[in-house]
Design a protein around this motif. Structure first.
Motif, PDB file in Angstrom:
ATOM      1  N   ASP A  74      13.078  26.435  23.197  1.00  0.00           N
ATOM      2  CA  ASP A  74      13.672  25.102  23.097  1.00  0.00           C
ATOM      3  C   ASP A  74      12.953  24.093  23.997  1.00  0.00           C
ATOM      4  O   ASP A  74      13.389  22.948  24.120  1.00  0.00           O
ATOM      5  CB  ASP A  74      15.168  25.144  23.402  1.00  0.00           C
ATOM      6  CG  ASP A  74      15.497  25.524  24.831  1.00  0.00           C
ATOM      7  OD1 ASP A  74      14.562  25.677  25.651  1.00  0.00           O
ATOM      8  OD2 ASP A  74      16.701  25.681  25.139  1.00  0.00           O
ATOM      9  N   VAL A  81      11.333  20.908  18.635  1.00  0.00           N
ATOM     10  CA  VAL A  81      12.328  21.946  18.369  1.00  0.00           C
ATOM     11  C   VAL A  81      13.201  21.576  17.173  1.00  0.00           C
ATOM     12  O   VAL A  81      13.615  22.444  16.401  1.00  0.00           O
ATOM     13  CB  VAL A  81      13.174  22.227  19.633  1.00  0.00           C
ATOM     14  CG1 VAL A  81      14.015  21.025  20.014  1.00  0.00           C
ATOM     15  CG2 VAL A  81      14.043  23.463  19.441  1.00  0.00           C
ATOM     16  N   GLU A  82      13.441  20.284  16.984  1.00  0.00           N
ATOM     17  CA  GLU A  82      14.221  19.850  15.824  1.00  0.00           C
ATOM     18  C   GLU A  82      13.491  20.215  14.526  1.00  0.00           C
ATOM     19  O   GLU A  82      14.120  20.601  13.531  1.00  0.00           O
ATOM     20  CB  GLU A  82      14.457  18.339  15.890  1.00  0.00           C
ATOM     21  CG  GLU A  82      15.413  17.815  14.831  1.00  0.00           C
ATOM     22  CD  GLU A  82      15.665  16.322  14.943  1.00  0.00           C
ATOM     23  OE1 GLU A  82      16.306  15.764  14.024  1.00  0.00           O
ATOM     24  OE2 GLU A  82      15.204  15.715  15.934  1.00  0.00           O
ATOM     25  N   ARG A 123      13.822  24.018  13.969  1.00  0.00           N
ATOM     26  CA  ARG A 123      15.157  24.328  13.424  1.00  0.00           C
ATOM     27  C   ARG A 123      15.234  23.950  11.948  1.00  0.00           C
ATOM     28  O   ARG A 123      15.782  24.697  11.128  1.00  0.00           O
ATOM     29  CB  ARG A 123      16.224  23.564  14.204  1.00  0.00           C
ATOM     30  CG  ARG A 123      16.424  24.044  15.629  1.00  0.00           C
ATOM     31  CD  ARG A 123      17.352  23.117  16.373  1.00  0.00           C
ATOM     32  NE  ARG A 123      17.500  23.481  17.779  1.00  0.00           N
ATOM     33  CZ  ARG A 123      17.698  22.620  18.758  1.00  0.00           C
ATOM     34  NH1 ARG A 123      17.779  21.311  18.488  1.00  0.00           N
ATOM     35  NH2 ARG A 123      17.821  23.030  20.003  1.00  0.00           N
ATOM     36  N   GLU A 135      16.537  31.072  19.298  1.00  0.00           N
ATOM     37  CA  GLU A 135      15.982  30.080  20.213  1.00  0.00           C
ATOM     38  C   GLU A 135      15.961  30.676  21.616  1.00  0.00           C
ATOM     39  O   GLU A 135      16.952  31.225  22.082  1.00  0.00           O
ATOM     40  CB  GLU A 135      16.811  28.800  20.201  1.00  0.00           C
ATOM     41  CG  GLU A 135      16.717  28.028  18.904  1.00  0.00           C
ATOM     42  CD  GLU A 135      17.325  26.635  19.002  1.00  0.00           C
ATOM     43  OE1 GLU A 135      17.325  26.054  20.121  1.00  0.00           O
ATOM     44  OE2 GLU A 135      17.807  26.126  17.974  1.00  0.00           O
TER      45      GLU A 135
END
Length: 240
Positions: free
Chosen positions: A186, A193-194, A197, A210
């Motif tokens: 993360d 990181v977005e 995901r 994560e």
């Protein structure tokens, strides 16, 4: 029960096969067949062809594991490849048809990679890219011991800019038909990181792990976390 697959590790941009050393040693201790295959970092198409050749040489089921740009490579290499039974993405791109690594990096805020990359002209209008060696530890491997991160900086393999901008070739990427697992930190400064995901959820991953505080070099700094995901994938594939 299905036969246990051989794990084939594919490194990404600004890395090389030795970045998998901690993962390899831990898998080998558990009796898992594993190999890290070279990745020339020239184009998604040709790099995927190299991985396909490696898979053909193994002669049995394979679990492909890709880091960073290596995720785009395994996504292509696994298309219509009956030997590949699953995909593990380690801080990696999982592009859809027509997407590329640069686009996916910029789709979400947070990456500082572009500020650290330096080009070398190749004479054909394209460039080799590498991460400034002085900036590499903080950008790429902030949670890796400084001495080890400095070695990573000096052994990194450059990537041709064409590869990062090449649209994913396959009309149907392999993560749409194969089970996938995702593991990433993360605190990744390369791929937001977005975005990681987003790609994991879009792929309908079997599991998304994560790792708190882990950098883009999660396989170096947190090999146990990466190995746990690979072992979970093997267990799933052999008992399903």
């Amino acid at each position: 029960m299905s036969a246990a697959p051989t794990v084939v590790l594919v490194h990404g941009a600004f890395a090389e096969s030795a970045s998998w050393s901690g993962v390899i040693s831990r898998l080998a201790e558990r009796g898992v067949a594993v190999v890290a295959t070279p990745n020339p970092l020239r184009s998604v198409t040709t790099d995927a062809a190299n991985v396909r050749s490696a898979v053909e040489g193994i002669g049995g089921p394979v679990l492909l594991v890709g880091h960073s740009y290596g995720g785009a490579v395994i996504t292509e290499a696994a298309v219509d490849n009956p030997a590949v039974v699953g995909l593990v993405y380690v801080a990696a791109f999982a592009p859809d048809h027509g997407e590329n690594a640069l686009q996916l990096t910029g789709q979400f805020p947070g990456s500082t990679l572009g500020e650290t990359v330096r080009p070398y002209p190749l004479g054909d209008g394209t460039h080799d890219l590498f991460v400034d060696r002085d900036l590499f530890p903080n950008q790429f491997a902030a949670d890796v011991a400084p001495a080890e991160a400095a070695i990573q900086a000096r052994t990194q393999r450059p990537i041709r800019d064409f590869a990062l901008g090449e649209a994913q070739p396959a009309a149907t990427p392999a993560w749409k038909s194969l089970p996938s697992w995702f593991v990433f930190g993360d605190a990744d400064k390369n791929i937001p990181v977005e975005g990681l995901r987003f790609m994991a959820e879009r792929a309908g991953a079997v599991a998304i792990q994560e790792v708190p505080g882990a950098s883009h070099s999660v396989m170096v700094s947190q090999p146990d976390a990466v190995v746990a995901v690979i072992l979970a994938a093997i267990d799933h594939l052999t008992t399903a």
